[in-house]
Design an enzyme around this catalytic site. Structure first.
Site, PDB file in Angstrom:
ATOM      1  N   ASP A  32       7.530  -1.227   8.893  1.00 17.70           N
ATOM      2  CA  ASP A  32       6.197  -1.340   8.986  1.00 17.70           C
ATOM      3  C   ASP A  32       5.425  -0.068   9.714  1.00 17.70           C
ATOM      4  O   ASP A  32       5.827   0.079  11.054  1.00 17.70           O
ATOM      5  CB  ASP A  32       5.541  -2.335   9.534  1.00 17.70           C
ATOM      6  CG  ASP A  32       4.129  -2.696   9.208  1.00 17.70           C
ATOM      7  OD1 ASP A  32       3.543  -1.747   8.925  1.00 17.70           O
ATOM      8  OD2 ASP A  32       3.759  -3.710   9.034  1.00 17.70           O
ATOM      9  N   ASP A  33       4.809   1.064   9.256  1.00 17.28           N
ATOM     10  CA  ASP A  33       4.209   2.161  10.105  1.00 17.28           C
ATOM     11  C   ASP A  33       5.358   3.073  10.701  1.00 17.28           C
ATOM     12  O   ASP A  33       4.767   3.774  11.596  1.00 17.28           O
ATOM     13  CB  ASP A  33       3.231   1.692  11.263  1.00 17.28           C
ATOM     14  CG  ASP A  33       2.140   1.055  10.685  1.00 17.28           C
ATOM     15  OD1 ASP A  33       2.125   0.878   9.267  1.00 17.28           O
ATOM     16  OD2 ASP A  33       0.984   0.406  11.462  1.00 17.28           O
ATOM     17  N   CYS A  71      -0.677  -1.020   4.531  1.00 13.35           N
ATOM     18  CA  CYS A  71       0.091  -2.247   4.481  1.00 13.35           C
ATOM     19  C   CYS A  71       0.045  -2.984   3.256  1.00 13.35           C
ATOM     20  O   CYS A  71       0.885  -3.069   2.415  1.00 13.35           O
ATOM     21  CB  CYS A  71      -0.084  -2.969   5.564  1.00 13.35           C
ATOM     22  SG  CYS A  71       0.127  -2.356   7.217  1.00 13.35           S
ATOM     23  N   LYS A 124       6.975 -10.013   7.635  1.00 13.30           N
ATOM     24  CA  LYS A 124       5.610  -9.900   6.888  1.00 13.30           C
ATOM     25  C   LYS A 124       5.330  -9.939   5.557  1.00 13.30           C
ATOM     26  O   LYS A 124       5.975  -9.516   4.670  1.00 13.30           O
ATOM     27  CB  LYS A 124       4.995  -8.510   7.532  1.00 13.30           C
ATOM     28  CG  LYS A 124       3.880  -7.997   7.101  1.00 13.30           C
ATOM     29  CD  LYS A 124       3.112  -6.951   8.008  1.00 13.30           C
ATOM     30  CE  LYS A 124       2.218  -6.020   7.365  1.00 13.30           C
ATOM     31  NZ  LYS A 124       1.652  -5.110   8.209  1.00 13.30           N
ATOM     32  N   HIS A 126       1.374 -10.462   4.384  1.00 14.93           N
ATOM     33  CA  HIS A 126       0.155  -9.612   4.224  1.00 14.93           C
ATOM     34  C   HIS A 126      -0.323  -9.565   2.906  1.00 14.93           C
ATOM     35  O   HIS A 126      -1.106  -8.297   2.712  1.00 14.93           O
ATOM     36  CB  HIS A 126       0.155  -8.251   4.769  1.00 14.93           C
ATOM     37  CG  HIS A 126      -1.000  -7.668   5.514  1.00 14.93           C
ATOM     38  ND1 HIS A 126      -0.872  -6.330   6.025  1.00 14.93           N
ATOM     39  CD2 HIS A 126      -2.013  -8.296   5.461  1.00 14.93           C
ATOM     40  CE1 HIS A 126      -2.234  -6.286   6.553  1.00 14.93           C
ATOM     41  NE2 HIS A 126      -2.896  -7.269   6.195  1.00 14.93           N
ATOM     42  N   HIS A 219       5.016  -1.769  13.830  1.00 18.01           N
ATOM     43  CA  HIS A 219       3.775  -1.973  13.783  1.00 18.01           C
ATOM     44  C   HIS A 219       3.039  -2.049  15.204  1.00 18.01           C
ATOM     45  O   HIS A 219       3.972  -2.988  15.944  1.00 18.01           O
ATOM     46  CB  HIS A 219       3.179  -2.971  12.785  1.00 18.01           C
ATOM     47  CG  HIS A 219       1.785  -2.948  12.470  1.00 18.01           C
ATOM     48  ND1 HIS A 219       0.727  -3.312  13.387  1.00 18.01           N
ATOM     49  CD2 HIS A 219       1.171  -2.797  11.386  1.00 18.01           C
ATOM     50  CE1 HIS A 219      -0.499  -3.057  12.719  1.00 18.01           C
ATOM     51  NE2 HIS A 219      -0.052  -2.830  11.437  1.00 18.01           N
ATOM     52  N   ASP A 282       6.477   1.409   4.627  1.00 16.79           N
ATOM     53  CA  ASP A 282       5.094   1.040   3.936  1.00 16.79           C
ATOM     54  C   ASP A 282       4.139   1.997   3.918  1.00 16.79           C
ATOM     55  O   ASP A 282       3.390   2.186   3.049  1.00 16.79           O
ATOM     56  CB  ASP A 282       4.603  -0.381   4.266  1.00 16.79           C
ATOM     57  CG  ASP A 282       4.020  -0.399   5.945  1.00 16.79           C
ATOM     58  OD1 ASP A 282       4.168   0.572   6.542  1.00 16.79           O
ATOM     59  OD2 ASP A 282       3.450  -1.365   5.858  1.00 16.79           O
ATOM     60  N   ASN A 283       4.341   2.925   4.912  1.00 17.06           N
ATOM     61  CA  ASN A 283       3.182   4.124   4.986  1.00 17.06           C
ATOM     62  C   ASN A 283       3.827   4.881   6.224  1.00 17.06           C
ATOM     63  O   ASN A 283       4.638   4.611   6.858  1.00 17.06           O
ATOM     64  CB  ASN A 283       1.766   3.641   4.936  1.00 17.06           C
ATOM     65  CG  ASN A 283       1.612   2.784   6.145  1.00 17.06           C
ATOM     66  OD1 ASN A 283       1.442   1.488   5.513  1.00 17.06           O
ATOM     67  ND2 ASN A 283       1.734   2.677   7.385  1.00 17.06           N
ATOM     68  N   LYS A 304      -1.214   7.475   8.776  1.00 14.94           N
ATOM     69  CA  LYS A 304      -1.312   6.130   7.918  1.00 14.94           C
ATOM     70  C   LYS A 304      -2.867   6.061   7.334  1.00 14.94           C
ATOM     71  O   LYS A 304      -3.599   6.474   8.124  1.00 14.94           O
ATOM     72  CB  LYS A 304      -0.987   5.007   8.731  1.00 14.94           C
ATOM     73  CG  LYS A 304      -1.367   3.599   8.387  1.00 14.94           C
ATOM     74  CD  LYS A 304      -1.044   2.429   9.269  1.00 14.94           C
ATOM     75  CE  LYS A 304      -1.494   1.233   8.683  1.00 14.94           C
ATOM     76  NZ  LYS A 304      -1.097   0.170   9.665  1.00 14.94           N
TER      77      LYS A 304
END
Ligand SMILES: *[C@@H]1O[C@H](CO)[C@@H](O)[C@H](O)[C@H]1NC(C)=O
Ligand SMILES: *[C@@H]1O[C@H](CO)[C@@H](O)[C@H](O)[C@H]1NC(C)=O
Ligand SMILES: *[C@@H]1O[C@H](CO)[C@@H](O)[C@H](O)[C@H]1NC(C)=O
Length: 552
Positions: A32-33, A71, A124, A126, A219, A282-283, A304
């Site tokens: 994540d991130d 996300c 996660k 989401h 994240h 994810d980004n 992001k």
């Protein structure tokens, strides 16, 4: 006689891939991130990621892998194989207590169950939790251990949201459908890794495993403690001058340990030789603004949430002994929607069984044999609320719109280079790490330590250090910019005046994509009914039930 022999040969070749016991185990690690420059195989010495690097060098580094800018959109694209504009998830990520979720279409774990897989989600989700039916174990996962919202803190698993001007905090960690309070005080990355290890250890290696390891890392957590990592890990990064970046480095390092542990466990269980491991972010990293995590997208532009490369071109690789042409860097286009058909195909599934409306393309044989990608174009996103859009066509990228905060579109954040003292890249540490030791046992050949430098150099993006000044793209006027991404990965030269025909045809393609768009699912928060106070201080589905005793 002759025919019979051929048939026999075909039979021998085909049977193993169609027998369920021979389907490959699939471990999809979604982080994540994570910024482009936060893994050491992309050229920075600042945060060593030996286990991640060893898998990347021995697999295929996917250097033109695109995710969505945020996300929820990325996760929806991953599990559906569909561009988020077609399912109303191309806008903002789902906030807590939002009565909205992934539409009821068949998703990745359900397709894998059709092929006989046991399916697990760790970490996660989401993708919505307004009703039990929206939650992972009702959407095709045999098991779930993780959190429903976009983030929690790393030790207390609280997710705190400002909704209707009031702060609302709730516990967000569940095993199946039950709150898992017993993990409070333990570090999230370790907790998710340990759970993954237990699932692998319990798994019958003759049955195919599908595990989506969807990390909280890296994240940012709640305000006041955005970044958290064990102190002894932070202490390894004394060479990094910025103390936030030091903690961030420790978070990345814990992620790297996790990868080593999972690979080692697959090996001990005798499953590694028949495994496919995919690693994607994810980004890009949010290097400023909300949920800033001190990641680095260097040398890419944007962060992001933006459609510049720093937001959407993500760290990615695939490793598997099933890849015939591996140990290479691929610059072929690949999109996050491609994983559904690609992995389904790798599992021996017939992709005609997938929803014909998906946008993902089967990249499996291109990956295995180093063939060119079936993908020559992709929609990066259309966001009508922000009035932004971007798409790729061959080497070209068109970016349109007026972003919410134009400063996010710049070349910003840490370069991953500024240190108190140089540490250097330790190739023998990569060669000797746990992941390398494990994959060596199941590989025909392992990349030599000397070759790491060559692959690493190929995976490192080189841009003139103009930092966007050469021929800047100022999108604030609602204008368009055209880039030749192969020659200008850092998006420094707006070429639209030189290639008006390319701009015209890409704008036409955009109109076509847009015709398939549906309204956003986003709704106002339903916090009055979903307040964690009503559900024993947890974030809980609220539309089926009025209190925590209610079950699906
Ligand atoms: C939140 O507070 C702001 C400023 O105090 C006010 O203008 C706004 O109406 C409030 N919003 C809600 C949903 O209460
Ligand atoms: C590089 O890593 C190896 C293996 O972990 C270690 O023994 C060696 O001391 C490291 N070298 C440097 C210069 O840190
Ligand atoms: C990109 O270049 C074109 C042609 O020179 C120009 O019209 C346009 O304003 C530029 N776009 C931006 C956003 O700077």
């Amino acid at each position: 006689m002759y025919c019979k022999t051929i048939l026999c040969a075909i039979f021998v070749l085909c049977v193993p891939v169609t027998m369920s016991s021979d389907r490959p185990h699939i471990v999809l690690i979604m982080v994540d991130d994570l910024g482009w420059n936060d893994v050491s195989f992309h050229g920075s010495d600042q945060i060593p990621t030996p286990n991640i690097d060893a898998l990347a060098y021995n697999g295929i580094i996917l250097n033109q892998h695109y995710s969505q800018p945020l996300c929820t959109p990325s996760r929806s694209a991953l599990v559906t194989g569909t561009y988020p504009i077609r399912i109303g998830l191309n806008g903002k990520p789902l906030i807590a207590a939002q009565p909205a979720s992934l539409p009821a279409i068949k998703i990745m774990p359900e397709y894998f169950k059709d092929l006989g897989y046991t399916t697990h989600l760790i970490g996660k989700w989401h993708l919505g939790y307004e009703r039990w039916n929206s939650t992972p174990t009702y959407r095709g996962f045999d098991s779930f251990f993780g959190f429903y919202n976009g983030f929690t803190s790393y030790y207390d698993y609280l997710s705190t949201w400002k909704l209707n001007n009031k702060s609302h905090s709730g516990f967000d960690l569940r095993k199946g459908i039950d709150p898992a309070w017993e993990f409070v005080g333990q570090y999230a990355t370790d907790v998710f890794t340990d759970h993954g290890v237990k699932l692998i250890e319990k798994h019958d290696p003759n049955e195919p495993l599908f595990m989506l390891m969807s990390h909280l890392a890296v994240h940012a957590g709640n305000d006041g403690k955005l970044l958290e990592a064990p102190q002894e890990t932070i202490n390894k990064f004394k060479h990094i001058s910025d103390s936030n970046r030091r903690t961030y480095a420790a978070m990345v390092s814990k992620l790297d340990d996790s990868v080593g542990t999972i690979v080692e466990t697959l090996d001990k269980k005798g499953m590694l030789q028949n495994s496919i491991i995919v690693f994607v972010s994810d980004n890009g990293a949010p290097t400023i603004g909300i949920f800033q995590n001190w990641g680095s997208n260097y040398p890419l532009r944007g962060i992001k949430g933006t459609l510049f490369e720093g937001g959407v071109r993500t760290v990615a690789f695939v490793w598997s002994p099933l890849l015939v042409q591996s140990q290479r860097v691929s610059n072929e286009l690949i999109h996050i929607t491609d994983w559904l058909p690609t992995l389904y195909s790798a599992a021996g599934g017939d992709i005609s069984a997938l929803d014909p409306n998906i946008d993902g393309l089967d990249q499996w044989s291109s990956l295995v044999y180093d063939l060119s990608s079936p993908r020559t174009d992709m929609l990066i996103n259309i966001n009508d609320v922000e009035r932004t859009a971007a798409l790729r066509f061959h080497n070209w990228k068109l970016v349109l719109g007026t972003p919410i905060d134009p400063s996010f579109d710049d070349h910003i954040g840490d370069s991953g280079k500024e240190v108190l003292f140089a540490v250097g890249y330790n190739t023998s540490a990569v060669y000797q790490c746990r992941a390398a030791r494990s994959i060596e046992k199941v590989s025909f050949s392992i990349t030599a330590a000397e070759d790491y430098s060559i692959l690493r150099d190929q995976a490192t993006l080189k841009c003139a250090d103009h930092r966007g000044k050469a021929n800047p793209c100022d999108l604030s006027g609602g204008d368009v910019c055209l880039y030749d991404i192969l020659r200008d990965p850092c998006e420094e030269n707006n070429l639209s005046k030189y290639f008006p025909n390319v701009v015209r045809s890409m704008k036409r393609a955009l109109v076509e994509y847009k015709s398939g768009a549906v309204p956003l699912v986003n709704q106002n928060s339903d916090i009055e009914k979903a307040d964690p106070k009503l559900f024993q201080y947890t974030w809980n589905p609220w539309l089926d039930c009025a209190d925590a005793t209610c079950r699906a």
